[in-house]
Enzyme design. Structure first.
Site, PDB file in Angstrom:
ATOM      1  N   TYR A 135      -3.190   0.694  -5.998  1.00  0.00           N
ATOM      2  CA  TYR A 135      -3.806  -0.312  -6.868  1.00  0.00           C
ATOM      3  C   TYR A 135      -5.293   0.031  -7.024  1.00  0.00           C
ATOM      4  O   TYR A 135      -6.008   0.131  -6.031  1.00  0.00           O
ATOM      5  CB  TYR A 135      -3.614  -1.694  -6.248  1.00  0.00           C
ATOM      6  CG  TYR A 135      -4.421  -2.774  -6.898  1.00  0.00           C
ATOM      7  CD1 TYR A 135      -4.198  -3.135  -8.222  1.00  0.00           C
ATOM      8  CD2 TYR A 135      -5.422  -3.431  -6.206  1.00  0.00           C
ATOM      9  CE1 TYR A 135      -4.946  -4.124  -8.829  1.00  0.00           C
ATOM     10  CE2 TYR A 135      -6.175  -4.427  -6.801  1.00  0.00           C
ATOM     11  CZ  TYR A 135      -5.935  -4.761  -8.113  1.00  0.00           C
ATOM     12  OH  TYR A 135      -6.683  -5.732  -8.708  1.00  0.00           O
TER      13      TYR A 135
ATOM     14  N   ASP B  51      -0.066  -3.074   1.873  1.00  0.00           N
ATOM     15  CA  ASP B  51      -0.205  -4.024   0.768  1.00  0.00           C
ATOM     16  C   ASP B  51       1.201  -4.430   0.351  1.00  0.00           C
ATOM     17  O   ASP B  51       1.948  -3.631  -0.208  1.00  0.00           O
ATOM     18  CB  ASP B  51      -0.972  -3.373  -0.394  1.00  0.00           C
ATOM     19  CG  ASP B  51      -1.303  -4.390  -1.497  1.00  0.00           C
ATOM     20  OD1 ASP B  51      -0.492  -5.312  -1.717  1.00  0.00           O
ATOM     21  OD2 ASP B  51      -2.349  -4.238  -2.157  1.00  0.00           O
TER      22      ASP B  51
HETATM   23  C1  LIG Z   1      -3.399  -7.738  -7.931  1.00  0.00           C
HETATM   24  C2  LIG Z   1      -3.302  -6.882  -6.729  1.00  0.00           C
HETATM   25  C3  LIG Z   1      -4.294  -6.924  -5.730  1.00  0.00           C
HETATM   26  C4  LIG Z   1      -5.555  -7.749  -5.868  1.00  0.00           C
HETATM   27  O1  LIG Z   1      -5.316  -9.104  -5.854  1.00  0.00           O
HETATM   28  P1  LIG Z   1      -6.221 -10.199  -6.639  1.00  0.00           P
HETATM   29  O2  LIG Z   1      -5.497 -11.459  -6.338  1.00  0.00           O
HETATM   30  O3  LIG Z   1      -6.235  -9.808  -8.087  1.00  0.00           O
HETATM   31  O4  LIG Z   1      -7.594 -10.135  -6.063  1.00  0.00           O
HETATM   32  C5  LIG Z   1      -4.109  -6.143  -4.612  1.00  0.00           C
HETATM   33  N1  LIG Z   1      -3.034  -5.342  -4.477  1.00  0.00           N
HETATM   34  C6  LIG Z   1      -2.083  -5.260  -5.419  1.00  0.00           C
HETATM   35  C7  LIG Z   1      -0.927  -4.351  -5.217  1.00  0.00           C
HETATM   36  C8  LIG Z   1      -2.174  -6.033  -6.575  1.00  0.00           C
HETATM   37  O5  LIG Z   1      -1.222  -5.939  -7.521  1.00  0.00           O
END
Ligand SMILES: *Cc1c(COP(=O)(O)O)cnc(C)c1O
Length: 376
Positions: free
Chosen positions: A99, A171
């Site tokens: 990301y 993540d």
């Molecule tokens: C959107 C996203 C983020 C960041 O999150 P926000 O809520 O936009 O700050 C982090 N990791 C992944 C995989 C995402 O899709």
């Protein structure tokens, strides 16, 4: 109890005098103390602790099988909290496909926190052709990854990290705890953007860090980033994400089934160079994904249109049921030309369109894409 039951019961943990079935939203910023000065129910001031946030954190920890969870006002704030919890001088190793917001954040904030960001090919790392530097460090994993839907073997990555004495954060935004639970596979931390599937309706920003028992040492620092530095989600935002969680297992399975139907319908289409979806039997990540995910392979799909950027934009203009917008995980299908969103250092091929598959009928989505492709 199974995950569906736990997700629904998560909203029942509030205790109120009126017997509310749906939890109330506690807007009070401060809480009355007993005559002897003791906080009555443990609540003092809403930055430090709040009823809606506590309920959400308990639910998030439970769904991921964590020892604790800390809720944040965005996924980016959750990632920042993890970075701030690392010891000075630690290395942070990022995979190539990631990301782009996480990459930008680690490179911007990391050096200010005296961290050393590096990017490696996870394939090389797992094959042993590159190794982790001998210093304290965090290995960051994203699987399926953005934007190319690459799959990383979480168990193998944990084994490599453990040999070097490193921590592992995953993540979990795309897979959600319904499809993949990294703590059960040995990871120390899971980070979520609850803005996506957990909230699920494109109407609330949020984030969370879920800590496994092995990450207990990080909890005070991560809590300090929330409570002392003030990275707190509002009561209403916590309430919305908690409501989203109640339908998460059902929604994620439907998103996954729809994405798989689309991937199967699109694979081999003469106007497409590639369909990237780990649920396809021929996908390079399929076997590993099948070994660490359950109940589906997620609602995200990438297609690469023959004819590069220009053809990709023509297809986007022709789609009727996909809203041209970034983000993912909501009930509505979204389509996005990833290279132009990510800019100069993108790994997205110019013809790549990222699709977040929603809860419309999959046949309607297939017809829309087929009609769009037929006109190219
Ligand atoms: C959107 C996203 C983020 C960041 O999150 P926000 O809520 O936009 O700050 C982090 N990791 C992944 C995989 C995402 O899709």
């Amino acid at each position: 109890m199974r995950i569906e039951t736990r997700a629904v019961r998560a909203r029942a943990c509030h205790t109120t005098t009126t017997g509310d079935v749906a939890p109330p939203i506690h807007l009070s910023t401060t809480f009355e103390r007993d005559p002897d000065g003791q906080p009555r129910r443990g609540f003092v001031y809403a930055r430090s602790e709040s009823p809606n946030r506590e309920a959400l954190e308990a639910a998030l920890a439970d769904l991921d099988g964590g020892a604790a969870a800390v809720a944040f006002p965005s996924g980016a704030a959750a990632i920042s909290a993890v970075l701030a919890a690392l010891p000075k001088g630690a290395a942070v190793v990022l995979p190539r496909d990631l990301y782009h917001g996480a990459r930008t954040l680690v490179h911007e904030l990391g050096p200010r926190l005296d961290l050393m960001p590096r990017t490696v090919s996870v394939g090389d790392l797992l094959a042993g052709t590159v190794s982790l530097p001998s210093q304290p460090g965090l290995l960051w994993i994203e699987t399926p990854s953005n934007p190319n839907l690459e799959i990383t073997d979480i168990r193998a990555a944990v084994a490599v990290a453990r040999r070097a004495g490193w921590w592992v954060a995953v993540d979990g935004t795309w897979a959600t705890p319904v499809l993949q639970r990294p703590l059960e596979l040995g990871a120390d931390l899971v980070v979520h953007s609850t803005t996506k599937y957990l909230g699920g309706h494109s109407d609330v920003l949020g984030g969370a860090v879920v800590l496994g028992a092995s990450a207990a040492a990080f909890e005070p620092q991560i809590r300090a980033w929330q409570q002392v530095a003030g990275a707190v989600p509002s009561a209403f935002d916590c309430w919305l994400v908690l409501r989203g969680l109640t339908t998460l297992p059902l929604r994620v399975r439907a998103h996954s089934a729809h994405a798989r139907a689309l991937a199967e319908a699109l694979v081999g289409h003469p106007r497409l160079v590639r369909v990237a979806y780990p649920g396809l039997p021929d996908d390079p990540g399929h076997a590993v994904a099948a070994s660490q995910m359950q109940d589906g392979f997620g609602g995200m799909l990438a297609i690469e249109v023959d004819g590069g950027r220009e053809a990709a934009f023509r297809l986007l203009q022709r789609l009727r049921l996909f809203t041209r917008a970034t983000s993912l995980g909501g009930v509505e299908s979204l389509a996005e030309h990833r290279a132009s969103v990510e800019g100069e250092h993108t790994r997205a091929p110019e013809g790549l369109i990222r699709l977040s598959i929603g809860l419309e009928h999959p046949d309607d989505l297939i017809e829309d894409l087929m009609a769009g492709l037929a006109g190219l």
